[in-house]
Design a protein around this motif. Structure first.
Motif, short mmCIF file in Angstrom:
data_model
loop_
_atom_site.label_atom_id
_atom_site.label_comp_id
_atom_site.label_asym_id
_atom_site.label_seq_id
_atom_site.Cartn_x
_atom_site.Cartn_y
_atom_site.Cartn_z
N GLU A 14 0.83 -1.21 0.00
CA GLU A 14 0.00 0.00 0.00
C GLU A 14 0.86 1.26 0.00
O GLU A 14 0.61 2.20 -0.76
CB GLU A 14 -0.93 0.00 1.21
CG GLU A 14 -1.85 1.21 1.26
CD GLU A 14 -2.79 1.19 2.45
OE1 GLU A 14 -3.55 2.16 2.61
OE2 GLU A 14 -2.75 0.22 3.24
N ARG A 15 1.88 1.28 0.84
CA ARG A 15 2.75 2.46 0.89
C ARG A 15 3.54 2.64 -0.39
O ARG A 15 3.83 3.77 -0.80
CB ARG A 15 3.69 2.36 2.10
CG ARG A 15 2.98 2.61 3.43
CD ARG A 15 3.89 2.34 4.61
NE ARG A 15 3.21 2.67 5.87
CZ ARG A 15 3.58 2.21 7.05
NH1 ARG A 15 4.63 1.39 7.15
NH2 ARG A 15 2.91 2.56 8.14
N LYS A 16 3.89 1.55 -1.04
CA LYS A 16 4.66 1.65 -2.28
C LYS A 16 3.86 2.28 -3.42
O LYS A 16 4.43 2.64 -4.44
CB LYS A 16 5.19 0.27 -2.69
CG LYS A 16 6.35 -0.20 -1.83
CD LYS A 16 7.10 -1.37 -2.43
CE LYS A 16 6.33 -2.65 -2.38
NZ LYS A 16 7.14 -3.81 -2.84
N GLN A 17 2.56 2.42 -3.23
CA GLN A 17 1.76 3.10 -4.24
C GLN A 17 2.02 4.61 -4.24
O GLN A 17 1.85 5.27 -5.26
CB GLN A 17 0.27 2.84 -3.98
CG GLN A 17 -0.13 1.38 -4.04
CD GLN A 17 0.21 0.72 -5.37
OE1 GLN A 17 -0.11 1.25 -6.43
NE2 GLN A 17 0.87 -0.42 -5.30
N SER A 18 2.42 5.15 -3.10
CA SER A 18 2.58 6.60 -2.99
C SER A 18 4.00 7.05 -2.66
O SER A 18 4.28 8.26 -2.63
CB SER A 18 1.63 7.16 -1.93
OG SER A 18 1.87 6.55 -0.67
N MET A 19 4.90 6.13 -2.40
CA MET A 19 6.28 6.48 -2.09
C MET A 19 7.21 5.35 -2.50
O MET A 19 6.77 4.22 -2.73
CB MET A 19 6.44 6.79 -0.60
CG MET A 19 6.15 5.63 0.32
SD MET A 19 5.98 6.10 2.07
CE MET A 19 4.31 6.78 2.07
N ASP A 20 8.48 5.66 -2.63
CA ASP A 20 9.48 4.64 -2.93
C ASP A 20 10.27 4.32 -1.67
O ASP A 20 10.31 5.11 -0.72
CB ASP A 20 10.42 5.13 -4.03
CG ASP A 20 9.75 5.14 -5.40
OD1 ASP A 20 8.78 4.39 -5.59
OD2 ASP A 20 10.19 5.92 -6.27
N PHE A 21 10.92 3.16 -1.69
CA PHE A 21 11.69 2.72 -0.53
C PHE A 21 13.10 2.32 -0.92
O PHE A 21 13.36 1.88 -2.04
CB PHE A 21 11.01 1.51 0.13
CG PHE A 21 9.82 1.86 0.96
CD1 PHE A 21 9.96 2.22 2.29
CD2 PHE A 21 8.54 1.83 0.41
CE1 PHE A 21 8.86 2.54 3.07
CE2 PHE A 21 7.43 2.15 1.17
CZ PHE A 21 7.59 2.51 2.51
N SER A 22 13.98 2.47 0.05
CA SER A 22 15.33 1.94 -0.08
C SER A 22 15.29 0.43 0.06
O SER A 22 14.23 -0.17 0.30
CB SER A 22 16.22 2.52 1.02
OG SER A 22 15.82 1.97 2.29
N ASP A 23 16.44 -0.19 -0.06
CA ASP A 23 16.55 -1.59 0.30
C ASP A 23 16.24 -1.74 1.79
O ASP A 23 16.43 -0.80 2.57
CB ASP A 23 17.97 -2.10 0.03
CG ASP A 23 18.31 -2.11 -1.45
OD1 ASP A 23 17.38 -2.25 -2.27
OD2 ASP A 23 19.50 -1.97 -1.79
N PRO A 24 15.77 -2.89 2.23
CA PRO A 24 15.46 -3.08 3.65
C PRO A 24 16.72 -2.93 4.52
O PRO A 24 17.82 -3.30 4.10
CB PRO A 24 14.93 -4.51 3.71
CG PRO A 24 14.48 -4.82 2.32
CD PRO A 24 15.42 -4.08 1.42
N TYR A 25 16.52 -2.40 5.73
CA TYR A 25 17.65 -2.31 6.65
C TYR A 25 17.39 -3.01 7.98
O TYR A 25 18.29 -3.09 8.83
CB TYR A 25 18.04 -0.85 6.91
CG TYR A 25 17.04 -0.01 7.69
CD1 TYR A 25 17.12 0.09 9.08
CD2 TYR A 25 16.04 0.70 7.04
CE1 TYR A 25 16.22 0.86 9.80
CE2 TYR A 25 15.14 1.49 7.75
CZ TYR A 25 15.23 1.56 9.13
OH TYR A 25 14.33 2.33 9.84
N PHE A 26 16.17 -3.56 8.17
CA PHE A 26 15.87 -4.23 9.44
C PHE A 26 14.60 -5.05 9.26
O PHE A 26 13.68 -4.63 8.58
CB PHE A 26 15.65 -3.18 10.54
CG PHE A 26 15.71 -3.72 11.95
CD1 PHE A 26 16.93 -3.99 12.54
CD2 PHE A 26 14.55 -3.92 12.68
CE1 PHE A 26 17.00 -4.47 13.84
CE2 PHE A 26 14.61 -4.40 13.98
CZ PHE A 26 15.84 -4.67 14.57
#
Length: 246
Positions: A94-106
């Motif tokens: 759901e969040r990826k619809q409105s923002m981008d993310f880095s690679d996971p860190y945790f």
């Protein structure tokens, strides 16, 4: 003499490099210990901020941490008040619809905090109970899915734990590192509360640094720096400091 001149030139070069380093502003809701919090000197500290500062050093940018309330943190990103969010943001579809993310860190799981002695050891035991978490978090999303439970949201996770401690609600759900911190390590709360169990996730849950949709430059900068501190061992040192060796 030549050695002295060389050292002076090197110092000037390093000063110039630091002066030219790109500022990257990260929003942090510093109410989520041990991930993000304020220390006695009013500094933003915790696992996440320490990772960000190490990334800045490795990636050649200047991280600026901006304490920001959770309820407006995503709107602030969308309006350009900062470049990224470093505040235990779970990567969701759901969040990826409105923002981008880095690679996971945790990686996280959801932990359930209850009063000591409570007859609660599974999700089924939460039916008929008032279960709380911080609004807009995956912990709160879990609360709303529990059949027969009443979900309650709070502006900060600490306020939910305080109400649990005072007997106003029956359970609190939060990321496992945070739940463990409040229930097992906090001097006051650990006297009456305990971490009852972890909820098995439907799929692995990871935290990432959130940026505006399409901001590839910042994503690449963060990913490169994150990869660097994982490769040079700095990430593992920070992890061990806050949670013990992997």
């Amino acid at each position: 003499m030549r050695t002295r001149i060389a050292l002076v030139l090197l110092a000037l070069f390093l000063m110039a490099s630091n002066a030219l380093a790109k500022d990257v502003v990260f929003a942090v809701d510093a109410t989520y210990p041990p991930m993000e919090m304020i220390d006695a000197d009013k500094n933003i500290v915790g696992f996440g901020p320490e990772v960000v500062m190490a990334m800045g050093k490795a990636g050649g940018f200047n991280p600026i941490l901006k304490n920001t309330a959770w309820d407006g943190i995503f709107a602030g990103l969308a309006s350009g008040k900062y470049d990224a969010i470093a505040s235990s943001v779970s990567i969701t579809e759901e969040r990826k619809q409105s923002m981008d993310f880095s690679d996971p860190y945790f990686e996280v799981k959801q932990g359930v905090i209850v009063p000591k002695g409570a007859a609660i050891s599974s999700v089924a035991d939460l039916a008929g109970k008032t279960v709380a978490s911080q609004m807009g978090t995956t912990g709160y999303f879990v609360c709303k899915k529990i059949e027969g439970a009443t979900a309650k949201s709070y502006d900060e996770i600490g306020l939910a734990v305080e109400d649990l401690y005072n007997g106003r609600i029956d359970a609190v759900i939060a990321d496992d590192a945070v739940a463990s911190n409040y229930a097992l390590q906090h001097e006051q709360y650990s006297q009456k509360l305990t971490l009852a169990f972890l909820i098995a996730p439907e799929a692995p849950e990871y935290l990432g640094f959130a940026v505006n949709k399409g901001n590839k430059e910042t994503v690449e900068l963060i990913n490169s720096a994150l990869a660097a501190i994982k490769a040079n061992g700095e990430y593992d040192k920070i992890y061990a400091k806050w949670f013990g060796p992997k």
